[in-house]
Each structure stands twice: as structure tokens, then as C-alpha cells.
Design an enzyme around this catalytic site. Structure first.
Site, PDB file in Angstrom:
ATOM      1  N   GLU A 194     -31.959 -17.403 -25.849  1.00  0.00           N
ATOM      2  CA  GLU A 194     -30.814 -18.116 -26.420  1.00  0.00           C
ATOM      3  C   GLU A 194     -30.088 -18.825 -25.289  1.00  0.00           C
ATOM      4  O   GLU A 194     -29.568 -18.184 -24.377  1.00  0.00           O
ATOM      5  CB  GLU A 194     -29.869 -17.136 -27.120  1.00  0.00           C
ATOM      6  CG  GLU A 194     -28.591 -17.779 -27.630  1.00  0.00           C
ATOM      7  CD  GLU A 194     -27.585 -16.761 -28.142  1.00  0.00           C
ATOM      8  OE1 GLU A 194     -26.372 -17.053 -28.077  1.00  0.00           O
ATOM      9  OE2 GLU A 194     -27.993 -15.667 -28.580  1.00  0.00           O
ATOM     10  N   ARG A 218     -22.368 -23.536 -23.697  1.00  0.00           N
ATOM     11  CA  ARG A 218     -21.087 -23.347 -23.001  1.00  0.00           C
ATOM     12  C   ARG A 218     -20.966 -24.218 -21.758  1.00  0.00           C
ATOM     13  O   ARG A 218     -19.921 -24.212 -21.108  1.00  0.00           O
ATOM     14  CB  ARG A 218     -20.919 -21.883 -22.585  1.00  0.00           C
ATOM     15  CG  ARG A 218     -21.035 -20.885 -23.705  1.00  0.00           C
ATOM     16  CD  ARG A 218     -20.859 -19.473 -23.178  1.00  0.00           C
ATOM     17  NE  ARG A 218     -21.304 -18.466 -24.130  1.00  0.00           N
ATOM     18  CZ  ARG A 218     -21.332 -17.161 -23.889  1.00  0.00           C
ATOM     19  NH1 ARG A 218     -20.931 -16.708 -22.720  1.00  0.00           N
ATOM     20  NH2 ARG A 218     -21.759 -16.306 -24.803  1.00  0.00           N
ATOM     21  N   LYS A 255     -25.626 -11.412 -36.586  1.00  0.00           N
ATOM     22  CA  LYS A 255     -25.221 -10.980 -35.250  1.00  0.00           C
ATOM     23  C   LYS A 255     -23.939 -10.166 -35.384  1.00  0.00           C
ATOM     24  O   LYS A 255     -23.018 -10.571 -36.096  1.00  0.00           O
ATOM     25  CB  LYS A 255     -24.985 -12.225 -34.386  1.00  0.00           C
ATOM     26  CG  LYS A 255     -24.332 -11.986 -33.041  1.00  0.00           C
ATOM     27  CD  LYS A 255     -24.196 -13.332 -32.327  1.00  0.00           C
ATOM     28  CE  LYS A 255     -23.384 -13.227 -31.059  1.00  0.00           C
ATOM     29  NZ  LYS A 255     -23.334 -14.521 -30.344  1.00  0.00           N
TER      30      LYS A 255
END
Length: 215
Positions: A42, A46, A130
Site C-alpha cells: 500500500e 501522503r 480496515k
């Protein structure tokens, strides 16, 4: 068509959560993780170069599954897909994000924290979720309590997972895998300590293989 459940099954035990500051290190990082037995990554959105890093990994290491994480704006789904992302992960779940995920065609892993949020995600049709943030023993107890009312729901706890509590989560029948940043910490990436990152990935897989060999 790839489903989120299939992504999580392939990711077990650990889905590395990567914050890539230097795009030039992305491929070497991915190769180091692959050498440690990791099959799914993943790349979090950011950093300014996150999509470029994701694209570079997809092109250089096509047998890895690579997703976009920290997706918090609807338009990021199409941007991630166009960069080559094969799935998307967000730190929450909203109607707008769910609609954008559906439009993009990407398998989507939304985050939840409470029973009400799980119910909302279920209304949108998601059964792979999640759990974020995963706060150690408190979150282990929560996942145990979720098992009864939320039959068939699979979780990927993220945010607070360490080698010390890894097994506490993975022993739970409703946990498919865990997400973690400790496998590729910023200091090792900046130092280009690829052998150490490979070792961290291999150690995580070894811990879980010991667990799964038990009768």
C-alpha cells in the site's frame, strides 16, 4: 475481477503501509519487500510523489499487487487507478468516497472504528474492512466482540500494529491480515537498508507461519 477479500488473502500476514518521500527509492523498496515474501503493498498518498512512486513500482515489479492508501478525496480514486493502483484504502468511510470507489472500479478497503461505522460500510456493500486505528489490546477485544454480530466480515487492523502484538491480531478468525509501517520504517528507507527491510518482512511471515502450522 479482483476483489478486496482476495487482496487481503494474498496480503496475509502483513500489508506494508508505505510513505515514500523519494520516488527514486520506490522500486528498490518494493524489491526488498518482495524478497522478504511480501506480495501486496500500500503506497499512501501522503507525499507529493506518491502516485509517481506507485506507477514506478507497478511498471518495474508487475507481479506485486500495489494499492493506494490514505485516499481521503473522491478524485483520488481515479488518479490512483490511472497511475496503476489495483486497490484503494482510506482511513474512514463516507458516502462520497464509496461512490467514487464504485465509479473507479477499484477494490476498496474503507476504515471503521465503531459498530455504527461497520453497519454503514455494510450498507454500502463492503465486507472487507480496515480497523483504524488499531490500539493494541483494546482493539483486539473490540474485534473479538465484532465476531458475533458481524458474521463473515474480515478486518485488516492498521495503525498501532507492531511485531510484539502482531500475533494477537492474526490469531483472531475475523482478521485477514494486518497493515503496518514497521516493516519499512523511514530511517531504513532513507539509509537504503534494503537487507534489513527484507529481514523485517521475512520475520513477520515466519512468525505467522509458525502460528499456522499449529494444530
Amino acid at each position: 475481477m479482483l476483489t478486496m477479500d482476495q487482496v487481503l488473502q494474498r496480503a496475509r500476514p502483513v500489508l506494508p503501509v508505505l510513505v515514500i518521500e523519494d520516488v527514486g527509492l520506490a522500486v528498490d523498496l518494493a524489491l526488498a519487500l518482495k524478497a522478504g515474501g511480501i506480495e501486496v503493498l500500500e503506497v499512501t498518498l501522503r507525499t507529493p510523489g506518491a502516485l509517481d512512486a506507485l506507477q514506478a513500482i507497478r511498471q518495474a515489479v508487475p507481479d506485486l499487487l500495489v494499492g493506494a492508501g490514505t485516499v481521503i478525496h473522491a478524485e483520488q480514486f481515479s488518479e490512483a487507478r490511472d497511475a496503476g493502483a489495483q486497490f484503494a484504502v482510506s482511513p474512514g468511510c463516507t458516502e462520497r468516497l464509496a461512490a467514487a470507489a464504485d465509479d473507479s472500479g477499484l477494490p476498496y478497503l474503507p476504515a471503521v472504528m465503531t459498530p455504527s461505522e461497520v453497519l454503514l460500510a455494510l450498507e454500502y456493500g463492503y465486507r472487507s474492512l480496515k480497523l483504524f486505528p488499531a490500539n493494541g489490546a483494546t482493539s483486539v477485544k473490540m474485534l473479538k466482540s465484532f465476531k458475533g454480530p458481524f458474521t463473515g466480515i474480515r478486518f485488516c487492523p492498521t495503525g498501532g500494529i507492531t511485531p510484539d502484538n502482531l500475533l494477537s491480531f492474526l490469531r483472531l478468525p475475523n482478521v485477514a491480515c494486518v497493515g503496518g509501517t514497521w516493516i519499512a520504517p523511514e530511517n531504513l528507507v532513507k539509509a537504503r537498508a534494503w537487507d534489513q527491510i527484507t529481514q523485517l518482512a521475512a520475520e513477520a511471515r515466519d512468525i505467522v507461519s509458525t502460528l499456522e502450522r499449529r494444530p
